[in-house]
Design a protein around this motif. Structure first.
Motif, PDB file in Angstrom:
ATOM      1  N   ASP A   1     101.764  11.173  18.903  1.00 29.42           N
ATOM      2  CA  ASP A   1     100.697  12.073  18.302  1.00 29.42           C
ATOM      3  C   ASP A   1     100.450  13.204  18.601  1.00 29.42           C
ATOM      4  O   ASP A   1      99.547  13.885  18.696  1.00 29.42           O
ATOM      5  CB  ASP A   1      99.745  10.906  18.270  1.00 29.42           C
ATOM      6  CG  ASP A   1      99.093  10.316  19.455  1.00 29.42           C
ATOM      7  OD1 ASP A   1      99.645  10.635  20.417  1.00 29.42           O
ATOM      8  OD2 ASP A   1      98.506   9.444  19.623  1.00 29.42           O
ATOM      9  N   ASP A   2     101.463  13.841  19.837  1.00 30.14           N
ATOM     10  CA  ASP A   2     101.242  15.123  20.517  1.00 30.14           C
ATOM     11  C   ASP A   2     102.550  15.611  20.354  1.00 30.14           C
ATOM     12  O   ASP A   2     104.009  15.246  21.030  1.00 30.14           O
ATOM     13  CB  ASP A   2     100.641  14.066  21.384  1.00 30.14           C
ATOM     14  CG  ASP A   2     100.365  15.806  22.140  1.00 30.14           C
ATOM     15  OD1 ASP A   2      99.726  17.321  21.761  1.00 30.14           O
ATOM     16  OD2 ASP A   2     100.690  16.187  23.516  1.00 30.14           O
ATOM     17  N   GLY A   3     102.446  17.103  20.330  1.00 27.39           N
ATOM     18  CA  GLY A   3     104.232  17.740  20.840  1.00 27.39           C
ATOM     19  C   GLY A   3     104.467  18.553  19.077  1.00 27.39           C
ATOM     20  O   GLY A   3     104.397  17.873  18.710  1.00 27.39           O
TER      21      GLY A   3
END
Length: 221
Positions: free
Chosen positions: A146-148
């Motif tokens: 959920d990131d990057g």
């Protein structure tokens, strides 16, 4: 794949070392769900992870229904190949044009049980392993659910774990022919130096050093 005794791997270590120094790129071959149609063949990079091969493919790839139905697939890798012309293989004392041409090559075929990976964490694990394999120098962002930069792309791919059941390994370099013949072909390959000739010559030289005369080697094995 036909493997004569003289073409077989001398040990598991032999094909493992060859693979370790070869690009991990091959053809994934999957039976078509309709036996009247040709198998599905997918060119792909893969990562070796213990007894598994790791792959990821785009979600729109048409191979997925066939993979989901498959209990067994093959992943084929080939390298260090060269065409050996007629006049390199003529029998001593005979005309060059009477020689029989052949191909030299190393081939591995992994027979595997496929498992399709759709959960995000599972895909992150595969992508992280593959980035570490193919780009060990780094230079990429961490892969996270959920990131990057990769998070939003995860839904567009599916992962694949291939549990290796068997490896068929073939080193086809005329090992059953006389030592002088093989030495002569090595010299011809190095002189021609076209495409993968150098790799084929190196494999033949290595096998020659390990085997020597095939009949003697077979009798002591």
């Amino acid at each position: 794949m036909l493997i004569h005794p003289w073409d077989s791997a001398l040990s598991t270590t032999e094909w493992q070392e060859w693979l370790a120094h070869t690009d991990h790129f091959g053809m994934l071959v999957v039976n078509n769900v309709d036996p009247a149609h040709a198998p599905s063949v997918v060119p792909t990079h893969f990562t070796v992870a213990g007894e598994e091969l790791l792959v990821h493919l785009a979600r729109p790839n048409p191979v997925w229904p066939h993979l989901e139905a498959a209990t067994e697939v093959r992943l084929a890798v080939i390298g260090d190949y060269a065409y050996i012309p007629t006049y390199w293989r003529a029998k001593a004392g005979g005309p060059d044009e009477d020689g029989v041409p052949t191909s030299y090559y190393t081939a591995l075929q992994f027979v595997c049980r496929p498992t399709v990976i759709d959960d995000a964490e599972g895909k992150v694990e595969i992508l992280t392993a593959q980035l570490g394999d193919f780009q060990p120098e780094g230079g990429y962002a961490a892969v996270a659910v959920d990131d990057g930069p990769y998070a939003r792309m995860l839904p567009g791919i599916r992962g694949l774990r291939l549990a290796v059941h068997r490896v068929d390994a073939k080193f086809k370099y005329d090992d059953h022919n006389p030592v002088d013949h093989r030495r002569r072909v090595i010299g011809n390959l190095e002189e021609r130096n076209h495409a993968l000739d150098a790799g084929a010559a190196a494999q033949q030289r290595r096998r020659l050093a390990a085997i020597g005369d095939w009949k003697s080697f077979r009798n002591r094995s």
